[in-house]
Motif scaffolding. Structure first.
Motif, PDB file in Angstrom:
ATOM      1  N   ILE A  92       0.814  -1.206   0.000  1.00  0.00           N
ATOM      2  CA  ILE A  92       0.000   0.000   0.000  1.00  0.00           C
ATOM      3  C   ILE A  92       0.854   1.265   0.000  1.00  0.00           C
ATOM      4  O   ILE A  92       0.355   2.366  -0.259  1.00  0.00           O
ATOM      5  CB  ILE A  92      -0.969   0.008   1.207  1.00  0.00           C
ATOM      6  CG1 ILE A  92      -2.181   0.894   0.904  1.00  0.00           C
ATOM      7  CG2 ILE A  92      -0.280   0.502   2.465  1.00  0.00           C
ATOM      8  CD1 ILE A  92      -3.258   0.839   1.965  1.00  0.00           C
ATOM      9  N   LEU A  93       2.157   1.119   0.245  1.00  0.00           N
ATOM     10  CA  LEU A  93       3.027   2.293   0.311  1.00  0.00           C
ATOM     11  C   LEU A  93       3.004   3.122  -0.973  1.00  0.00           C
ATOM     12  O   LEU A  93       2.993   4.354  -0.910  1.00  0.00           O
ATOM     13  CB  LEU A  93       4.457   1.882   0.657  1.00  0.00           C
ATOM     14  CG  LEU A  93       4.665   1.222   2.023  1.00  0.00           C
ATOM     15  CD1 LEU A  93       6.152   1.039   2.296  1.00  0.00           C
ATOM     16  CD2 LEU A  93       4.030   2.033   3.143  1.00  0.00           C
ATOM     17  N   PRO A  94       2.989   2.478  -2.179  1.00  0.00           N
ATOM     18  CA  PRO A  94       2.947   3.297  -3.404  1.00  0.00           C
ATOM     19  C   PRO A  94       1.680   4.142  -3.496  1.00  0.00           C
ATOM     20  O   PRO A  94       1.674   5.166  -4.182  1.00  0.00           O
ATOM     21  CB  PRO A  94       3.005   2.260  -4.528  1.00  0.00           C
ATOM     22  CG  PRO A  94       3.601   1.044  -3.914  1.00  0.00           C
ATOM     23  CD  PRO A  94       3.127   1.047  -2.494  1.00  0.00           C
ATOM     24  N   LYS A  95       0.627   3.732  -2.821  1.00  0.00           N
ATOM     25  CA  LYS A  95      -0.637   4.454  -2.900  1.00  0.00           C
ATOM     26  C   LYS A  95      -0.699   5.626  -1.925  1.00  0.00           C
ATOM     27  O   LYS A  95      -1.287   6.664  -2.225  1.00  0.00           O
ATOM     28  CB  LYS A  95      -1.802   3.506  -2.632  1.00  0.00           C
ATOM     29  CG  LYS A  95      -1.906   2.365  -3.639  1.00  0.00           C
ATOM     30  CD  LYS A  95      -3.047   1.414  -3.278  1.00  0.00           C
ATOM     31  CE  LYS A  95      -3.114   0.262  -4.265  1.00  0.00           C
ATOM     32  NZ  LYS A  95      -4.189  -0.710  -3.926  1.00  0.00           N
ATOM     33  N   VAL A  96      -0.091   5.453  -0.754  1.00  0.00           N
ATOM     34  CA  VAL A  96      -0.223   6.495   0.260  1.00  0.00           C
ATOM     35  C   VAL A  96       0.959   7.462   0.287  1.00  0.00           C
ATOM     36  O   VAL A  96       0.812   8.604   0.735  1.00  0.00           O
ATOM     37  CB  VAL A  96      -0.426   5.882   1.661  1.00  0.00           C
ATOM     38  CG1 VAL A  96      -1.695   5.066   1.701  1.00  0.00           C
ATOM     39  CG2 VAL A  96       0.764   5.052   2.091  1.00  0.00           C
ATOM     40  N   ALA A 156       7.934   7.732   9.969  1.00  0.00           N
ATOM     41  CA  ALA A 156       7.152   8.785  10.616  1.00  0.00           C
ATOM     42  C   ALA A 156       6.532   9.639   9.530  1.00  0.00           C
ATOM     43  O   ALA A 156       7.207  10.004   8.566  1.00  0.00           O
ATOM     44  CB  ALA A 156       8.025   9.630  11.534  1.00  0.00           C
ATOM     45  N   ALA A 157       5.235   9.929   9.664  1.00  0.00           N
ATOM     46  CA  ALA A 157       4.542  10.687   8.628  1.00  0.00           C
ATOM     47  C   ALA A 157       3.459  11.558   9.236  1.00  0.00           C
ATOM     48  O   ALA A 157       2.895  11.240  10.296  1.00  0.00           O
ATOM     49  CB  ALA A 157       3.931   9.736   7.592  1.00  0.00           C
ATOM     50  N   SER A 158       3.174  12.653   8.562  1.00  0.00           N
ATOM     51  CA  SER A 158       2.059  13.522   8.935  1.00  0.00           C
ATOM     52  C   SER A 158       0.923  13.295   7.960  1.00  0.00           C
ATOM     53  O   SER A 158       1.159  13.114   6.752  1.00  0.00           O
ATOM     54  CB  SER A 158       2.491  14.992   8.895  1.00  0.00           C
ATOM     55  OG  SER A 158       3.506  15.257   9.829  1.00  0.00           O
ATOM     56  N   VAL A 159      -0.288  13.299   8.461  1.00  0.00           N
ATOM     57  CA  VAL A 159      -1.466  13.054   7.635  1.00  0.00           C
ATOM     58  C   VAL A 159      -2.268  14.347   7.506  1.00  0.00           C
ATOM     59  O   VAL A 159      -2.749  14.898   8.506  1.00  0.00           O
ATOM     60  CB  VAL A 159      -2.354  11.942   8.239  1.00  0.00           C
ATOM     61  CG1 VAL A 159      -3.587  11.722   7.364  1.00  0.00           C
ATOM     62  CG2 VAL A 159      -1.565  10.654   8.384  1.00  0.00           C
ATOM     63  N   ASP A 160      -2.369  14.814   6.280  1.00  0.00           N
ATOM     64  CA  ASP A 160      -3.179  16.000   5.993  1.00  0.00           C
ATOM     65  C   ASP A 160      -4.522  15.511   5.452  1.00  0.00           C
ATOM     66  O   ASP A 160      -4.686  15.308   4.252  1.00  0.00           O
ATOM     67  CB  ASP A 160      -2.471  16.887   4.968  1.00  0.00           C
ATOM     68  CG  ASP A 160      -3.252  18.166   4.659  1.00  0.00           C
ATOM     69  OD1 ASP A 160      -4.250  18.423   5.359  1.00  0.00           O
ATOM     70  OD2 ASP A 160      -2.871  18.876   3.710  1.00  0.00           O
ATOM     71  N   GLY A 161      -5.465  15.292   6.336  1.00  0.00           N
ATOM     72  CA  GLY A 161      -6.759  14.770   5.927  1.00  0.00           C
ATOM     73  C   GLY A 161      -7.494  14.201   7.119  1.00  0.00           C
ATOM     74  O   GLY A 161      -6.983  14.172   8.253  1.00  0.00           O
ATOM     75  N   ASP A 169      -8.565  10.426   0.473  1.00  0.00           N
ATOM     76  CA  ASP A 169      -8.111  11.678  -0.129  1.00  0.00           C
ATOM     77  C   ASP A 169      -7.007  12.354   0.673  1.00  0.00           C
ATOM     78  O   ASP A 169      -6.482  13.389   0.252  1.00  0.00           O
ATOM     79  CB  ASP A 169      -9.298  12.653  -0.250  1.00  0.00           C
ATOM     80  CG  ASP A 169     -10.383  12.127  -1.179  1.00  0.00           C
ATOM     81  OD1 ASP A 169     -10.029  11.482  -2.177  1.00  0.00           O
ATOM     82  OD2 ASP A 169     -11.574  12.357  -0.888  1.00  0.00           O
ATOM     83  N   ALA A 170      -6.662  11.798   1.815  1.00  0.00           N
ATOM     84  CA  ALA A 170      -5.649  12.417   2.675  1.00  0.00           C
ATOM     85  C   ALA A 170      -4.269  12.328   2.020  1.00  0.00           C
ATOM     86  O   ALA A 170      -3.978  11.420   1.235  1.00  0.00           O
ATOM     87  CB  ALA A 170      -5.632  11.738   4.040  1.00  0.00           C
ATOM     88  N   THR A 171      -3.430  13.277   2.385  1.00  0.00           N
ATOM     89  CA  THR A 171      -2.043  13.287   1.911  1.00  0.00           C
ATOM     90  C   THR A 171      -1.134  12.848   3.052  1.00  0.00           C
ATOM     91  O   THR A 171      -1.216  13.377   4.167  1.00  0.00           O
ATOM     92  CB  THR A 171      -1.631  14.692   1.442  1.00  0.00           C
ATOM     93  OG1 THR A 171      -2.468  15.088   0.352  1.00  0.00           O
ATOM     94  CG2 THR A 171      -0.180  14.709   0.988  1.00  0.00           C
ATOM     95  N   ASP A 196      -1.209  16.450  10.444  1.00  0.00           N
ATOM     96  CA  ASP A 196      -0.439  17.472   9.743  1.00  0.00           C
ATOM     97  C   ASP A 196      -0.853  18.852  10.244  1.00  0.00           C
ATOM     98  O   ASP A 196      -2.010  19.256  10.103  1.00  0.00           O
ATOM     99  CB  ASP A 196      -0.679  17.368   8.233  1.00  0.00           C
ATOM    100  CG  ASP A 196       0.307  18.211   7.432  1.00  0.00           C
ATOM    101  OD1 ASP A 196       0.832  19.195   7.997  1.00  0.00           O
ATOM    102  OD2 ASP A 196       0.553  17.893   6.258  1.00  0.00           O
ATOM    103  N   LEU A 197       0.127  19.572  10.817  1.00  0.00           N
ATOM    104  CA  LEU A 197      -0.146  20.920  11.331  1.00  0.00           C
ATOM    105  C   LEU A 197       0.546  21.991  10.507  1.00  0.00           C
ATOM    106  O   LEU A 197       0.802  23.099  10.991  1.00  0.00           O
ATOM    107  CB  LEU A 197       0.297  21.017  12.798  1.00  0.00           C
ATOM    108  CG  LEU A 197      -0.409  20.063  13.770  1.00  0.00           C
ATOM    109  CD1 LEU A 197       0.174  20.215  15.167  1.00  0.00           C
ATOM    110  CD2 LEU A 197      -1.910  20.334  13.784  1.00  0.00           C
TER     111      LEU A 197
END
Length: 359
Positions: A28-32, A75-80, A100-102, A137-138
């Motif tokens: 799923i990494l290529p998708k997210v 480690a990742a930030s989620v904008d969504g 739809d989140a980034t 995501d801030l």
């Protein structure tokens, strides 16, 4: 959320903010995660540019070690939109993230890029998982600070301790075995540090011998025969290095050994590695190593001047110094000089002649 990704996750709190540790299947990494190769000015990026030269090495690590590879968490930030469905009263649950989140990588972009390439060559690894620490995501400023915080306090592993623990590198294994087989070396070799203080109880580092052994065996395969040679070679060297034995017998202090001789300097060990390469490649018997006892290892000896010791009294550490130091040892052992050795001798002669002319 109409459409979403769903991951098993654990909820946590850091600095008063909610975060999650989720298990993501590699497929799923290529998708997210999007690896953007487009140039963006540093001040508008959340982290450093991708160093594409690192990716093939990490990819090969995955593909060459399918049963033993290991990765730390991303480690990742989620904008969504995110929704955590708790199971009972504990921190376990299911994390739903809008499709739809980034996902913005804060730490681990090279691992992700390498995994994406590995997936193209090995579909089975797609069902395996990697842990990802997900934050809300801030904004860019917060993401840049997160990248700094995650990397600023990371302590890089020393080469010595990496070689101590590495079971995949045949040369690291052979180096450890050679040192262990020679009592004096085992006693005075620091297996964790790459640099020793002037009052250190050790005289050598594991990395010093690793580099010297690389000079001996070159880039060829390090097999059992090579391992036996390294044991025999360093055992013979140790038995004929008078300054080492004098120190071990307390006739010479460690400080005197460090300050008055070149015998425990890295350039000397690398030179001995270069000498060892002659024995190894040409299959010469090690008996002539007894002539190491005729070498004057003291810094005051004029034989090291401009080879190992500069005109200001400092140790020279470049490759030419290694070659010129090895040449002195080879001559003492009655070993022939190679074409490369002769080129370094001519270069030194030209430098000294130019100095005399300009004096």
């Amino acid at each position: 959320m109409d459409f979403f990704y769903s991951f098993p996750a654990v909820e946590g709190i850091q600095a008063g903010r909610q975060y999650f540790i989720a298990m993501l299947p590699l497929r799923i990494l290529p998708k997210v995660f999007e690896i953007d190769g487009e140039y963006i000015q540093p001040e508008f990026r959340a982290q450093r540019r991708l160093n594409e030269q690192r990716i093939p090495e990490i990819r090969s690590y995955i593909l060459d070690n399918p049963d033993t590879y290991v990765f730390s968490a991303l480690a990742a930030s989620v904008d969504g939109e995110m929704e955590f469905l708790r199971q009972g009263d504990g921190p376990l649950g299911t994390l739903n993230v809008s499709i739809d989140a980034t996902f913005l990588i804060n730490d681990g972009q090279h691992r992700v890029a390498a995994i994406l390439e590995a997936l193209e060559e090995s579909e089975p690894i797609g069902s395996e998982t990697i842990s990802v620490v997900l934050y809300e995501d801030l904004g860019l400023s917060r993401s840049q600070q997160m990248f700094t915080d995650l990397n600023k306090h990371a302590v890089r592993t020393t080469n010595s301790i990496a070689e101590l623990y590495d079971s995949r590198d045949p040369l690291a294994v052979a180096t450890r075995e050679a040192i262990k087989a020679v009592e004096l070396l085992d006693r005075y070799t620091d297996k964790e540090r790459d640099n020793l203080g002037k009052n250190s109880a050790s005289l050598f580092t594991l990395n010093m011998f690793y580099k010297a052994n690389r000079r001996i065996v070159g880039q060829g395969q390090v097999d059992a025969a090579a391992g036996r040679f390294l044991v025999d070679y360093w055992r013979a060297v140790t038995s004929h290095m008078i300054p080492w034995s004098e120190m071990d017998q307390r006739r010479l202090s460690k400080r005197e050994l460090r300050e008055q001789t070149i015998a425990v300097q890295a350039v000397c060990l690398q030179a001995l590695g270069r000498v060892g390469a002659t024995f190894y490649s040409e299959g010469q018997p090690l008996v002539s190593l007894e002539y190491l006892e005729t070498v004057d290892w003291y810094r005051s000896s004029p034989v090291w001047s401009d080879r190992t010791i500069s005109n200001n009294g400092r140790i020279i550490t470049n490759n030419q110094a290694v070659c010129l130091t090895a040449n002195v040892i080879k001559k003492a052992l009655q070993l022939p000089l190679s074409d490369e050795d002769i080129r370094h001798e001519r270069k030194l002669a030209a430098t000294l002649e130019k100095r005399r002319t300009n004096a």
